[in-house]
Write a protein that holds these residues in place. Structure first.
Motif, PDB file in Angstrom:
ATOM      1  N   ASP A   1       0.838  -1.210   0.000  1.00 22.31           N
ATOM      2  CA  ASP A   1       0.000   0.000   0.000  1.00 22.31           C
ATOM      3  C   ASP A   1       0.869   1.253   0.000  1.00 22.31           C
ATOM      4  OD1 ASP A   1      -1.966  -1.862   0.280  1.00 22.31           O
ATOM      5  OD2 ASP A   1      -2.877  -0.987   2.056  1.00 22.31           O
ATOM      6  N   ALA A   2       1.893   1.253   0.857  1.00 27.62           N
ATOM      7  CA  ALA A   2       2.724   2.446   1.018  1.00 27.62           C
ATOM      8  C   ALA A   2       3.677   2.644  -0.152  1.00 27.62           C
ATOM      9  CB  ALA A   2       3.513   2.347   2.323  1.00 27.62           C
ATOM     10  N   GLU A   3       4.240   1.529  -0.656  1.00 29.11           N
ATOM     11  CA  GLU A   3       5.287   1.622  -1.678  1.00 29.11           C
ATOM     12  C   GLU A   3       4.790   1.287  -3.083  1.00 29.11           C
ATOM     13  OE1 GLU A   3       7.978  -1.197  -0.082  1.00 29.11           O
ATOM     14  OE2 GLU A   3       8.178  -0.122   1.830  1.00 29.11           O
ATOM     15  N   GLY A   4       3.584   0.697  -3.145  1.00 29.70           N
ATOM     16  CA  GLY A   4       3.086   0.236  -4.444  1.00 29.70           C
ATOM     17  C   GLY A   4       3.656  -1.145  -4.773  1.00 29.70           C
ATOM     18  N   TRP A   5       2.998  -1.837  -5.686  1.00 27.83           N
ATOM     19  CA  TRP A   5       3.463  -3.166  -6.105  1.00 27.83           C
ATOM     20  C   TRP A   5       3.497  -3.234  -7.626  1.00 27.83           C
ATOM     21  CZ3 TRP A   5       0.621  -7.140  -8.712  1.00 27.83           C
ATOM     22  CH2 TRP A   5       1.332  -8.351  -8.852  1.00 27.83           C
ATOM     23  N   ARG A   6       4.644  -3.635  -8.141  1.00 27.02           N
ATOM     24  CA  ARG A   6       4.785  -3.807  -9.590  1.00 27.02           C
ATOM     25  C   ARG A   6       5.037  -5.287  -9.868  1.00 27.02           C
ATOM     26  NH1 ARG A   6       9.215  -0.850 -13.608  1.00 27.02           N
ATOM     27  NH2 ARG A   6       8.454  -1.786 -15.565  1.00 27.02           N
TER      28      ARG A   6
ATOM     29  N   ARG B   1      -6.010   1.677   5.530  1.00 27.08           N
ATOM     30  CA  ARG B   1      -5.944   2.462   4.289  1.00 27.08           C
ATOM     31  C   ARG B   1      -5.509   3.906   4.520  1.00 27.08           C
ATOM     32  NH1 ARG B   1      -7.503  -0.544  -0.667  1.00 27.08           N
ATOM     33  NH2 ARG B   1      -8.385  -2.455   0.182  1.00 27.08           N
ATOM     34  N   ASN B   2      -4.992   4.204   5.711  1.00 19.64           N
ATOM     35  CA  ASN B   2      -4.576   5.579   6.018  1.00 19.64           C
ATOM     36  C   ASN B   2      -5.738   6.560   5.945  1.00 19.64           C
ATOM     37  OD1 ASN B   2      -2.138   6.304   7.043  1.00 19.64           O
ATOM     38  ND2 ASN B   2      -1.322   7.141   5.158  1.00 19.64           N
ATOM     39  N   VAL B   3      -6.953   6.061   6.111  1.00 18.10           N
ATOM     40  CA  VAL B   3      -8.129   6.921   6.069  1.00 18.10           C
ATOM     41  C   VAL B   3      -8.093   7.940   7.205  1.00 18.10           C
ATOM     42  CG1 VAL B   3     -10.654   6.954   6.203  1.00 18.10           C
ATOM     43  CG2 VAL B   3      -9.487   5.098   5.001  1.00 18.10           C
ATOM     44  N   THR B   4      -7.484   7.550   8.335  1.00 17.20           N
ATOM     45  CA  THR B   4      -7.482   8.445   9.492  1.00 17.20           C
ATOM     46  C   THR B   4      -6.577   9.652   9.297  1.00 17.20           C
ATOM     47  OG1 THR B   4      -5.937   6.890  10.541  1.00 17.20           O
ATOM     48  CG2 THR B   4      -8.242   6.763  11.192  1.00 17.20           C
ATOM     49  N   ASN B   5      -5.961   9.775   8.129  1.00 14.48           N
ATOM     50  CA  ASN B   5      -5.338  11.056   7.773  1.00 14.48           C
ATOM     51  C   ASN B   5      -6.373  12.177   7.799  1.00 14.48           C
ATOM     52  OD1 ASN B   5      -2.736  10.222   7.457  1.00 14.48           O
ATOM     53  ND2 ASN B   5      -2.629  10.567   5.266  1.00 14.48           N
ATOM     54  N   LEU B   6      -7.638  11.798   7.655  1.00 14.88           N
ATOM     55  CA  LEU B   6      -8.701  12.805   7.677  1.00 14.88           C
ATOM     56  C   LEU B   6      -8.828  13.479   9.040  1.00 14.88           C
ATOM     57  CD1 LEU B   6     -11.399  10.919   5.572  1.00 14.88           C
ATOM     58  CD2 LEU B   6     -10.234  13.023   4.922  1.00 14.88           C
ATOM     59  N   PHE B   7      -8.200  12.919  10.082  1.00 14.83           N
ATOM     60  CA  PHE B   7      -8.176  13.608  11.374  1.00 14.83           C
ATOM     61  C   PHE B   7      -7.559  15.001  11.236  1.00 14.83           C
ATOM     62  CE2 PHE B   7      -7.852   9.312  13.687  1.00 14.83           C
ATOM     63  CZ  PHE B   7      -9.228   9.265  13.852  1.00 14.83           C
TER      64      PHE B   7
ATOM     65  N   ILE C   1       1.641  11.559   8.440  1.00 19.59           N
ATOM     66  CA  ILE C   1       1.879  11.009   7.099  1.00 19.59           C
ATOM     67  C   ILE C   1       2.964   9.954   7.171  1.00 19.59           C
ATOM     68  CG2 ILE C   1       2.546  11.572   4.742  1.00 19.59           C
ATOM     69  CD1 ILE C   1       1.520  14.445   5.394  1.00 19.59           C
ATOM     70  N   ILE C   2       2.660   8.771   6.671  1.00 18.77           N
ATOM     71  CA  ILE C   2       3.551   7.619   6.813  1.00 18.77           C
ATOM     72  C   ILE C   2       4.790   7.747   5.945  1.00 18.77           C
ATOM     73  CG2 ILE C   2       3.699   5.126   6.543  1.00 18.77           C
ATOM     74  CD1 ILE C   2       1.562   5.533   8.426  1.00 18.77           C
ATOM     75  N   ASP C   3       4.558   8.031   4.687  1.00 20.63           N
ATOM     76  CA  ASP C   3       5.662   7.943   3.733  1.00 20.63           C
ATOM     77  C   ASP C   3       6.241   9.314   3.369  1.00 20.63           C
ATOM     78  OD1 ASP C   3       3.286   7.186   1.043  1.00 20.63           O
ATOM     79  OD2 ASP C   3       3.527   8.908   2.352  1.00 20.63           O
ATOM     80  N   GLY C   4       5.903  10.311   4.165  1.00 19.92           N
ATOM     81  CA  GLY C   4       6.465  11.638   3.906  1.00 19.92           C
ATOM     82  C   GLY C   4       5.690  12.445   2.889  1.00 19.92           C
TER      83      GLY C   4
END
Length: 791
Positions: free
Chosen positions: A364-369, A537-543, A579-582
């Motif tokens: 989720d944070a880095e993506g998957w290829r 899903r990092n939805v709580t960024n909405l805080f 923010i997790i990944d900056g």
């Protein structure tokens, strides 16, 4: 009799109450004494909860029941007559009361919010306290009630069923303001009340009073979920008895006064709209529940119903006023006449506080290829691109991701309560179906005992929908875990829901608040005093959004090796950015589904893959202060700032500490201000007690462990002045302090614990000091020795 020596209670009984009664107020119906109007905020520590203090007014005076017009703050006679006015004004602002008094028994100090002649405050003698009619005239002026017709409607009684139930203060304000607004001819009214604060009960009292007064004769209550209509009919609206009907299968009967209806039951695109069987002027009041949903859209089919009954008064109820470029209920209804927010509800103790556990998966944070030549489960090549959080379960299904999410949810429940009612919000119906399978496998033992342990409750699943009532019923043990997409986002009164899992890409503040609202109800009988949000899903960024008005008590983010079975006992470790990944995560707006979750979603084609390694990354913890804002400084800096606001120097702290009988009082005060002692122990050391944590963090003093402090006391050998039995008790208390800390020995209950209980009964041990007062004196001296600056 010296007035100065009387207690506040005596001043009230001997001077204030007689003055009120003398001026014509009725003891039974108009005078409320020591009226508690909040329940006390619930404080959470690990799995333990405790309520804070409740707010209460010394006196509230009512013109009629539930119509408060004056408030009085009483003080003893050592205070001036004015000394309570600021506190009274604060409460009056909360309670929407215009006439404010303070008294010390010598007279009254009167603040009049309706005054326009410059004399807004003045002193009155005890004999000059105003009678009910005088203050009612001021109330009418304050509320803009100018005609007898409006006054008669505003004076209409509330419904009483003999049970003693009465509206909470904010419901009272919402009802009174709405009744007064309708009486004055306002035809578009908006009430904003957080989920779980009783919008339906408020609507019932509004309808009842308007109906009984004759101001409104036919009322339509509109909702967009079958569950909402059913709950409403079985709940407070049952008191309408034969005057109430539910419109079903578009069958119209004009013989009733109060109608409950689904939007979908009145309108569709396949046949003639049922609402047109009524004449346009049939209803004179339409109440729209959850009006943040489809009814706010200008081109909505639902808006046509409101337009058809445009001569009626329209009252909108919502927890989340919606304001977007496409839709606005504020544009339709106007600004809210009253707002009671999630934060207010939590602060008042009417809504449950909550913790947040944030789980970030690497893909989720880095993506998957996909690696070169990677194929899906059907053997087809997977498109070579980077898949990210918004793709998973929407465009591509990664089996390992779903399995890991299910494992983490299960791990949490195993450490907390495997029968805690849980809602998992998924991307869509297929995702909910898949998560049901993953959770059934992760909980095979309990699922084998009862296959309703995990259930999918979505718009297309009839068996699941039939179990919705059982899920929300506190006395029904099953279902325990439910997976859903949209069906349970609003209107589901899940009083005992203790875990909400976010595994859906929610970018809408409206939907976010509605989902959180599924857990905010309190049911202390069944042990529901707070809840946890698990966010994948990092939805709580909405805080961090300025539109968010909630107040999480903890946000914890989980790394790969973290065992979530003890997450409820976790303390906070460090403070970081949200923010997790900056980088800020741009969530797409998740479209609302017309007609709510009862509409079955069109299945979308998804790529299905397995063999992908998925893991958890980054454990990070955030603290939230008493103002509900995320703290972005380090734990130590935050603690130092909190402590030094109250104690500007080490000398001032030591003076307060040494002069306070029970140190627990200081510790609790600092905890209420947001000092996290358990978290500090994890960071500084578990062997230090709160005194050393405070001195070290706030004032840079060298901390001593509890064992070091106990050893120093023993070296001084000051026990010799006590008899042998008392010396043994003091030595045991020192050992208990070294092991468990100060708060343990401050309570006399410690005498009943091992090893002191082996020395004799609590009474015998106290007698060895010569009695309780002498024991407490010896304990205070022991504390002084413990915290002495001497080595």
């Amino acid at each position: 009799m010296n007035k100065k020596n009387l207690s506040e209670s005596d001043i009230k009984a001997k001077f204030i109450t007689p003055a009120i009664l003398k001026s014509g107020w009725d003891e039974q119906t108009q005078i409320g004494r020591e009226v508690f109007f909040t329940d006390g905020r619930i404080h959470v520590r690990g799995k333990m909860t405790a309520r804070g203090k409740r707010k209460f007014a010394d006196y509230i005076l009512f013109y009629k029941p539930n119509v408060p017009i004056a408030i009085i703050e009483a003080k003893d006679n050592k205070h001036t007559v004015k000394s309570g006015i600021q506190q009274a004004l604060d409460y009056a602002n909360i309670l929407d009361i215009p006439c404010v008094f303070s008294s010390n028994g010598d007279g009254f100090y009167f603040h009049d919010k309706t005054a326009t002649d410059g004399e807004i405050e003045k002193e009155l003698t005890l004999d000059q306290f105003p009678n009910p009619d005088v203050l009612w005239q001021k109330y009418k002026k304050y509320k803009g009630i100018e005609t007898e017709e409006v006054e008669e409607i505003a004076k209409q009684d509330y419904f009483q069923d003999g049970s003693g139930r009465s509206p909470r203060y904010y419901q009272q304000i919402a009802v009174n303001r709405t009744i007064e607004s309708v009486a004055k001819g306002l035809d578009r009214i908006l009430l904003v009340m957080a989920t779980g604060t009783g919008k339906t009960y408020t609507a019932f009292q509004i309808i009842y009073r308007l109906w009984k007064s004759g101001a409104k004769k036919r009322i339509l209550f509109l909702a967009d979920r079958t569950a909402l209509i059913d709950q409403t009919a079985r709940g407070d609206f049952r008191h309408f008895k034969d005057a109430l009907t539910i419109i079903k299968k578009k069958q119209i009967d004009t013989a009733y006064n109060v109608y409950l209806a689904l939007y979908q039951g009145l309108s569709d695109n396949k046949s003639e709209d049922a609402y047109k069987k009524f004449s346009p002027d049939f209803f004179d009041l339409v109440i729209i529940d959850e009006c943040h949903r489809g009814s706010v859209k200008e081109d909505s089919k639902w808006r046509e119903i409101l337009a058809y009954f445009d001569k009626a008064t329209h009252v909108g109820l919502t927890a989340t006023p919606k304001e977007t470029t496409e839709a606005s209920n504020i544009d339709y209804f106007g600004e809210p006449i009253y707002t009671y927010s999630l934060k207010q509800g939590i602060d008042d103790g009417f809504l449950a506080p909550y913790k947040v556990v944030k789980v970030t998966l690497d893909i989720d944070a880095e993506g998957w290829r996909p690696p070169q030549g990677f194929t899906d489960k059907n053997g087809n090549p997977v498109e070579d691109r980077i898949y990210n959080r918004t793709d998973f379960d929407k465009n591509i299904v990664v089996d390992e991701r779903r399995k890991l999410v299910a494992e983490k949810i299960t791990e949490f429940l195993k450490g907390y309560d495997r029968f805690a009612k849980t809602i998992i919000f998924c991307i869509d119906i297929e995702h909910a179906e898949g998560m049901r399978t993953a959770l059934a496998n992760a909980n095979a033992d309990l699922f084998a005992q009862n296959n309703k342990y995990v259930m999918q409750i979505t718009g297309d699943n009839e068996e699941g929908k039939r179990e919705l009532d059982s899920f929300i019923n506190p006395s029904e043990p099953y279902p325990v875990i439910t997976t859903t997409s949209k069906l349970m986002t609003t209107g589901v009164d899940a009083q005992t829901c203790k875990l909400i899992v976010l595994d859906s890409n929610i970018g809408s503040m409206t939907e976010f608040k509605q989902i959180i609202g599924r857990g905010t109800r309190i049911n202390e009988e069944y042990g529901k005093t707070y809840f946890t949000i698990m966010d994948f899903r990092n939805v709580t960024n909405l805080f961090a959004d300025p539109d968010f008005d909630g107040d999480p008590v903890m946000v914890k983010q989980v790394e790969q090796d973290d065992d979530l079975s003890d997450a409820e006992d976790e303390t906070l470790d460090e403070t970081i950015t949200d923010i997790i990944d900056g980088e800020e995560i741009d969530f797409p707006e998740y479209p609302e589904v017309e007609g709510g979750g009862d509409i079955v979603e069109e299945p979308r084609t998804k790529v299905r893959v397995d063999g992908v390694r998925v893991k958890i990354v980054n454990e990070r913890v955030q603290y939230l202060g008493n103002d509900g804002k995320i703290i972005t400084e380090s734990l130590k800096d935050y603690t130092k700032n909190s402590i030094t606001k109250q104690y500007q120097s080490l000398e001032k702290f030591l003076s307060t500490w040494n002069s306070t009988e029970k140190k627990e009082i200081i510790i609790k005060e600092l905890e209420e201000q947001g000092v996290f002692f358990e978290a500090l122990k994890d960071e500084v050391g578990k062997e230090f007690d709160p005194f050393d944590l405070i001195c070290h963090i706030a004032f840079d003093a060298k901390p001593l462990t509890r064992k070091e402090r106990a050893k120093n006391v023993k070296k001084r050998d000051y026990f010799t002045k006590y008899n042998e039995k008392a010396q043994t008790v003091l030595n045991s208390l020192l050992n208990k302090y070294a092991e468990d800390g100060l708060l343990t020995i401050e309570s006399t209950e410690v005498l009943k614990l091992d090893p002191l209980n082996k020395l004799g009964t609590a009474m015998e041990l106290i007698k060895s000091f010569g009695g309780k007062s002498e024991y407490l004196k010896a304990l205070k001296e022991l504390e002084s020795e413990l915290y002495s600056l001497k080595a």
